[in-house]
Design a protein around this motif. Sequence first.
Motif, PDB file in Angstrom:
ATOM      1  N   LEU A 182     -69.036 -12.624  48.104  1.00  0.00           N
ATOM      2  CA  LEU A 182     -68.690 -12.209  46.754  1.00  0.00           C
ATOM      3  C   LEU A 182     -67.893 -10.903  46.773  1.00  0.00           C
ATOM      4  O   LEU A 182     -66.878 -10.761  46.079  1.00  0.00           O
ATOM      5  CB  LEU A 182     -69.972 -12.030  45.937  1.00  0.00           C
ATOM      6  N   PHE A 183     -68.316  -9.948  47.594  1.00  0.00           N
ATOM      7  CA  PHE A 183     -67.587  -8.680  47.679  1.00  0.00           C
ATOM      8  C   PHE A 183     -66.261  -8.841  48.417  1.00  0.00           C
ATOM      9  O   PHE A 183     -65.290  -8.130  48.127  1.00  0.00           O
ATOM     10  CB  PHE A 183     -68.467  -7.618  48.327  1.00  0.00           C
ATOM     11  N   ASP A 184     -66.202  -9.780  49.374  1.00  0.00           N
ATOM     12  CA  ASP A 184     -64.916 -10.070  50.027  1.00  0.00           C
ATOM     13  C   ASP A 184     -63.910 -10.582  49.008  1.00  0.00           C
ATOM     14  O   ASP A 184     -62.736 -10.198  49.019  1.00  0.00           O
ATOM     15  CB  ASP A 184     -65.111 -11.109  51.137  1.00  0.00           C
ATOM     16  N   TRP A 185     -64.378 -11.461  48.115  1.00  0.00           N
ATOM     17  CA  TRP A 185     -63.510 -11.962  47.038  1.00  0.00           C
ATOM     18  C   TRP A 185     -63.129 -10.824  46.094  1.00  0.00           C
ATOM     19  O   TRP A 185     -61.966 -10.670  45.706  1.00  0.00           O
ATOM     20  CB  TRP A 185     -64.225 -13.087  46.303  1.00  0.00           C
ATOM     21  N   ALA A 186     -64.115 -10.001  45.733  1.00  0.00           N
ATOM     22  CA  ALA A 186     -63.870  -8.920  44.779  1.00  0.00           C
ATOM     23  C   ALA A 186     -62.819  -7.942  45.284  1.00  0.00           C
ATOM     24  O   ALA A 186     -62.022  -7.417  44.499  1.00  0.00           O
ATOM     25  CB  ALA A 186     -65.177  -8.189  44.490  1.00  0.00           C
ATOM     26  N   GLU A 187     -62.805  -7.701  46.592  1.00  0.00           N
ATOM     27  CA  GLU A 187     -61.884  -6.702  47.156  1.00  0.00           C
ATOM     28  C   GLU A 187     -60.686  -7.330  47.862  1.00  0.00           C
ATOM     29  O   GLU A 187     -59.959  -6.650  48.589  1.00  0.00           O
ATOM     30  CB  GLU A 187     -62.648  -5.782  48.101  1.00  0.00           C
ATOM     31  N   GLY A 188     -60.471  -8.648  47.640  1.00  0.00           N
ATOM     32  CA  GLY A 188     -59.263  -9.295  48.126  1.00  0.00           C
ATOM     33  C   GLY A 188     -59.262  -9.677  49.579  1.00  0.00           C
ATOM     34  O   GLY A 188     -58.203 -10.020  50.133  1.00  0.00           O
ATOM     35  N   ARG A 189     -60.429  -9.643  50.224  1.00  0.00           N
ATOM     36  CA  ARG A 189     -60.474 -10.013  51.649  1.00  0.00           C
ATOM     37  C   ARG A 189     -60.792 -11.488  51.865  1.00  0.00           C
ATOM     38  O   ARG A 189     -60.711 -11.971  52.981  1.00  0.00           O
ATOM     39  CB  ARG A 189     -61.535  -9.171  52.364  1.00  0.00           C
ATOM     40  N   GLY A 190     -61.189 -12.181  50.809  1.00  0.00           N
ATOM     41  CA  GLY A 190     -61.571 -13.579  50.955  1.00  0.00           C
ATOM     42  C   GLY A 190     -61.288 -14.359  49.684  1.00  0.00           C
ATOM     43  O   GLY A 190     -60.968 -13.795  48.623  1.00  0.00           O
TER      44      GLY A 190
END
Length: 529
Positions: A182-190
């Motif tokens: 979820l945080f990877d998505w939030a910060e553009g890493r996933g």
Amino acid sequence: MRAFADLLDRLIYTRSRNAKLKLITDYLRVTPDPDRGWAMAALTGELDLPGVKPALIRTLIEQRVDPVLFRMSRDYVGDTAETVALLWPTPPIAPDPEPLSIAQAVDRLSSLSRSDAPAALAGMLDRLDSDERFALLKMATGALRIGVSSRLAKTALANGFDLDVEAVEEVWHGIAPPYTALFDWAEGRGAQPTAADVPVFRPFMLAHPLEELRVDLKDYAAEWKWDGIRVQIVHVAGTTRLYSRTGDDVTASFPEVARDFTTPGVLDGELMVKGDAQGSATEEGGAASFNALQQRLGRKIVSAKMLAEAPAFVRLYDILFDGDEDLRVLSWEQRRVRLEAFATRLDPDRFDLSTVIAAEDFTALEGIRAGARDAAIEGVMLKRRDSPYVGGRKTGLWYKWKRDPLTADCVMMYAQRGSGRRSSFYSDYTFGCWTEDGTLLPVGKAYSGITDEELKRLDQFVRNHTTGRFGPVREVEKTLVLEIAFDSIHQSKRHKSGVAMRFPRISRIRTDKPAAEADTVAALERLIT
């Protein structure tokens, strides 16, 4: 742990919703993984550390300070974690100066057996100051009580990273803490996590109280509001999950429902049981009272005997997905047609449809509702015929019209301090009714329904009329009558009176009525349906 402790401290003393959102958002933006993920798990009630229980915490503190001092302090403070955090003694040997992170605490406590947990937890408490101890204990026991709902915390996450909160909510229960994806998505890493292969929870559509409003039945459909637990049943990729209204996974408590739901889709309904815990006949509508259902709630292992005596079933309200087709944008009328078709593929002994009430107009519906005090019927639902299925409470779409409560005049018997802002007041009351031989037996407990001024009056009565003390509980003179409102009443072998109230709350303080004229247990028994 320091940053999380500061966050909790500020949240506790912040009343503004927007200010709370900003505090959580700022914390999530600057805190690294996985600490912020575990903090979100704690804020949303998703953190489970089975090795740490309140009894363990009480044992640890009573080994270090006088037990009587602890109990008296706990009674005054009203919160175990806060009391322990303040009373915990400074260790004779200087603790490890290395700061303790949330991730370190979670990793350590989640991997311990119950026999190893005491020493590990004590060692952590020795390393922390009082604010950090409070944060650790609150986090470990899952009882934050800081005025932050799960939805508020998720909204803060969405706001902080410019995400859609409904998209966050939709995949939340399909991602395990500390929510790295979820945080990877939030910060553009996933990539954005999806529900394609995971039986995730979708937010329920909820209703506003009807109050004094009258609606046109040409625009609204009426259904019975059943007295079970609202569930969402999800089957995807060969896996079935049952979720409660708060998103808790209750599949283990009702394995027969999960076993018999193998058609891909997502349904919304009311989970109930047939018969009661003793296997007696079912009530009208095929459902037993909530008291029978309660025997199964929270069980991770359900015995064959209980499965046979109190089999669960679901009364279906709505359909969200048919296979992978999202139906939530359709009107209620369109979804109802799809639901009826979907239901033909299900076992009718395990799943049935909530009936649409036939009423010519609202006046006729009033008469039908007035005669519907069945043990498993809470009232009536009114659903706008053109409404889509949207998460949360949207004004004008769905209304709940609960049946009028029952009332009884009961005598206050015992009182206990409350929690949180009520920790300085005796706000939790046990009340009773008379038996035929003049004995007063407890029939319930309540703490809601009163104003702040009434709370002060009752607190003063308790302090001035105490006749005995039992730990944190005060016994009072049996002279004050409380009118108690409740939704229904059931037989109960767990209570000496033989009855148990459903949702009791204080309706008013009856200073005008002598205690001798309060209701009897026999009168309550006559209200059992």
